[in-house]
Design an enzyme around this catalytic site. Structure first.
Site, PDB file in Angstrom:
ATOM      1  N   ASP A 119       7.558   3.144   0.136  1.00 38.68           N
ATOM      2  CA  ASP A 119       6.833   2.524  -0.964  1.00 38.68           C
ATOM      3  C   ASP A 119       7.046   3.393  -2.198  1.00 38.68           C
ATOM      4  O   ASP A 119       7.774   4.396  -2.149  1.00 38.68           O
ATOM      5  CB  ASP A 119       5.347   2.373  -0.628  1.00 38.68           C
ATOM      6  N   SER A 153      10.361   0.288   8.492  1.00 38.00           N
ATOM      7  CA  SER A 153       9.019  -0.283   8.417  1.00 38.00           C
ATOM      8  C   SER A 153       8.212  -0.100   9.698  1.00 38.00           C
ATOM      9  O   SER A 153       7.065  -0.506   9.769  1.00 38.00           O
ATOM     10  CB  SER A 153       9.095  -1.783   8.089  1.00 38.00           C
ATOM     11  N   SER A 335       3.899  -2.298  12.807  1.00 41.21           N
ATOM     12  CA  SER A 335       4.724  -1.973  11.656  1.00 41.21           C
ATOM     13  C   SER A 335       3.867  -1.316  10.568  1.00 41.21           C
ATOM     14  O   SER A 335       2.642  -1.194  10.708  1.00 41.21           O
ATOM     15  CB  SER A 335       5.405  -3.238  11.127  1.00 41.21           C
ATOM     16  N   TYR A 336       4.491  -0.934   9.476  1.00 42.78           N
ATOM     17  CA  TYR A 336       3.814  -0.203   8.395  1.00 42.78           C
ATOM     18  C   TYR A 336       2.598  -0.989   7.919  1.00 42.78           C
ATOM     19  O   TYR A 336       2.722  -2.163   7.548  1.00 42.78           O
ATOM     20  CB  TYR A 336       4.794   0.015   7.243  1.00 42.78           C
ATOM     21  N   PRO A 337       1.405  -0.365   7.911  1.00 42.28           N
ATOM     22  CA  PRO A 337       0.183  -1.143   7.660  1.00 42.28           C
ATOM     23  C   PRO A 337      -0.213  -1.305   6.202  1.00 42.28           C
ATOM     24  O   PRO A 337      -1.263  -1.864   5.912  1.00 42.28           O
ATOM     25  CB  PRO A 337      -0.880  -0.339   8.417  1.00 42.28           C
TER      26      PRO A 337
END
Length: 463
Positions: A119, A153, A335-337
């Protein structure tokens, strides 16, 4: 032999990624700061045999602050903090000695692979790491590329190996956007904090010794909360009366009818209508309408929806929920939260993801039926361009996760199953009655096709 340094955002991520890439054969040691470990193993990179060192930071390496003299509240006008006051980067946590730790591990390394979270904050940390280590790394020959960025991810074997095989570059523009946001937060937050703290001093006795903090996001949010609180406190309840009628047919359970007038605010008027309805011993059916309706399957899961359901249905606060979600992510279960996206790309392996849940006794029947009959394409949501929706990445049992970890994981799995299931279809029946001159009605739902919904349909059975 050349060395590849790899840096993740958290110690737990570094350990998980190193375990996957070394196939469980890495050796580990503590770094000089005591907070970050270094995991070492042998492998291949760019077709050559190399030594790998996997370590991490602990979030941001650097933070932004004003230079010393502008931290004196008495000598600096808060307005100067908007434009005149120069800023500087400082170590975010001096006790960790993160810059020195990174330089010690990077000294003599030939390549760096950045495994920071994917991110904008992660991109910013990429360049904080590079600023620390590039001066001590081996200088490249002839413009050779030495800096790589891994995009992933989820912490699964498939995703990590795919990221390693498709290394890119860190995004400087995204990193600079975080620098801009940090500077805005600093200037606005400090200027308004100083201004309002001084403004309120002497006006309210209990505030004289308190810092009245201002945050560009938190303070407007607090304003919404206060506004809602004031509305609740100033609300004046007003007594009203309703009429409910019950009708009986044989031995069937009685039906409770709702009054068409809904409510009245005058008790004598209400009593008048009660007296009118009591003149009749029967309720006459005026009409019966049936309409097939559908409750759409949910959109793919993003962070906001996960936090909303965790709060309303699981009784878990946002901070606690995110801590659990981060742990499930680090352990490779989801996966990425942190994502705003609630739309799956066309090439997302929905079937493969669903197959992983086929042996869990809690939902095996639904999963096997979907795999046999065919998945529905998820509803089209919004693609924010950050991460895929929050998705279960591997099977788990209640014994593995326990407590709130299992409850959150179970919700995420059931939500995913629901996104590829049929819509919930039901028949809504509405019956209108007249009792004397007053109108009443009742409605009920009969399930036609349940689909797989994360919130159950409330059924009222009409005999």
């Amino acid at each position: 032999m050349k060395t590849v340094l790899m840096v993740a955002e958290k110690p737990s991520l570094a350990q998980s990624i190193a375990k996957i890439l070394s196939k469980g054969s890495c050796s580990s040691r503590k770094g000089l700061n005591g907070a970050c470990s270094v995991h070492e193993y042998m492998g291949t990179f760019s077709g050559q045999s190399m030594r790998f060192k996997m370590t991490s930071v602990c979030g941001h390496v650097m933070s932004l602050d004003f230079i010393g003299k502008y931290n004196n509240w008495d000598k600096v006008d808060p307005a100067e903090l908007f434009s005149k006051a120069p800023t500087e980067k400082k170590e975010a946590n001096p006790k960790l000695n993160m810059v020195k730790f990174l330089q010690v591990e990077a000294k003599g390394c030939d390549y760096v692979v950045l495994w920071l979270d994917c991110d904008k904050e992660g991109e910013n940390i990429c360049f904080e790491v590079l600023d620390a280590i590039e001066p001590v790394m081996t200088r490249p020959y002839g413009g050779e590329k030495t800096v790589y960025r891994a995009k992933f991810s989820s912490i699964t074997d498939t995703d990590i190996w795919a990221a390693m095989s498709k290394l890119g570059e860190p995004n400087r523009n995204e990193a600079l956007s975080v620098d801009a946001r940090q500077e805005l937060d600093l200037r606005i937050g400090c200027a308004f904090t100083r201004f309002q703290t001084k403004y309120f001093q002497g006006k309210y006795g209990n505030l004289d010794s308190s810092l009245i903090s201002f945050g560009p996001c938190q303070t407007p949010t607090l304003g919404f909360c206060v506004e809602r609180h004031d509305k609740i406190q100033s609300f004046k309840p007003e007594t009203y009366w309703v009429i409910q009628a019950k009708v009986f047919k044989g031995k069937d359970s009685p039906l409770t009818l709702d009054w068409d007038r809904v409510r009245v605010f005058d008790r004598e008027v209400g009593q008048m209508f009660v007296n009118i309805t009591k003149t009749s011993k029967e309720a006459k059916v005026e009409s019966v309408s049936k309409k097939e309706k559908a409750k759409q399957r949910p959109l793919a899961l993003n962070t906001v929806e996960m936090l909303r359901v965790a709060s309303s249905s699981l009784g878990m606060g946002p901070q606690h929920t995110m801590q659990i979600a981060e742990r499930l992510y680090t352990q490779g279960y989801i996966s990425y939260p942190r994502t705003e996206t609630n739309h799956y790309h066309d090439n997302f392996d929905l079937k493969g993801t669903l197959k992983q849940q086929a042996n869990n006794p809690f939902w095996a029947q639904e999963v096997k039926a979907l795999l046999s009959e065919g998945l529905n394409r998820p509803r089209k949501g919004a693609d924010a361009g950050d991460h895929p929706p929050i998705t279960p990445m591997r099977a788990a049992s209640e014994g593995e996760l326990g407590g709130d970890g299992w409850r959150l994981y179970e919700y995420i799995v059931r939500h995913f199953i629901a996104t590829v299931s049929q819509d919930c279809k039901y028949l809504q029946t509405t019956i209108s009655f007249s009792i004397a001159s007053e109108g009443f009605s009742c409605s009920g739902k009969t399930l036609i096709s349940p689909g797989e919904d994360t919130t159950p349909l409330s059924d009222v059975v009409i005999p």
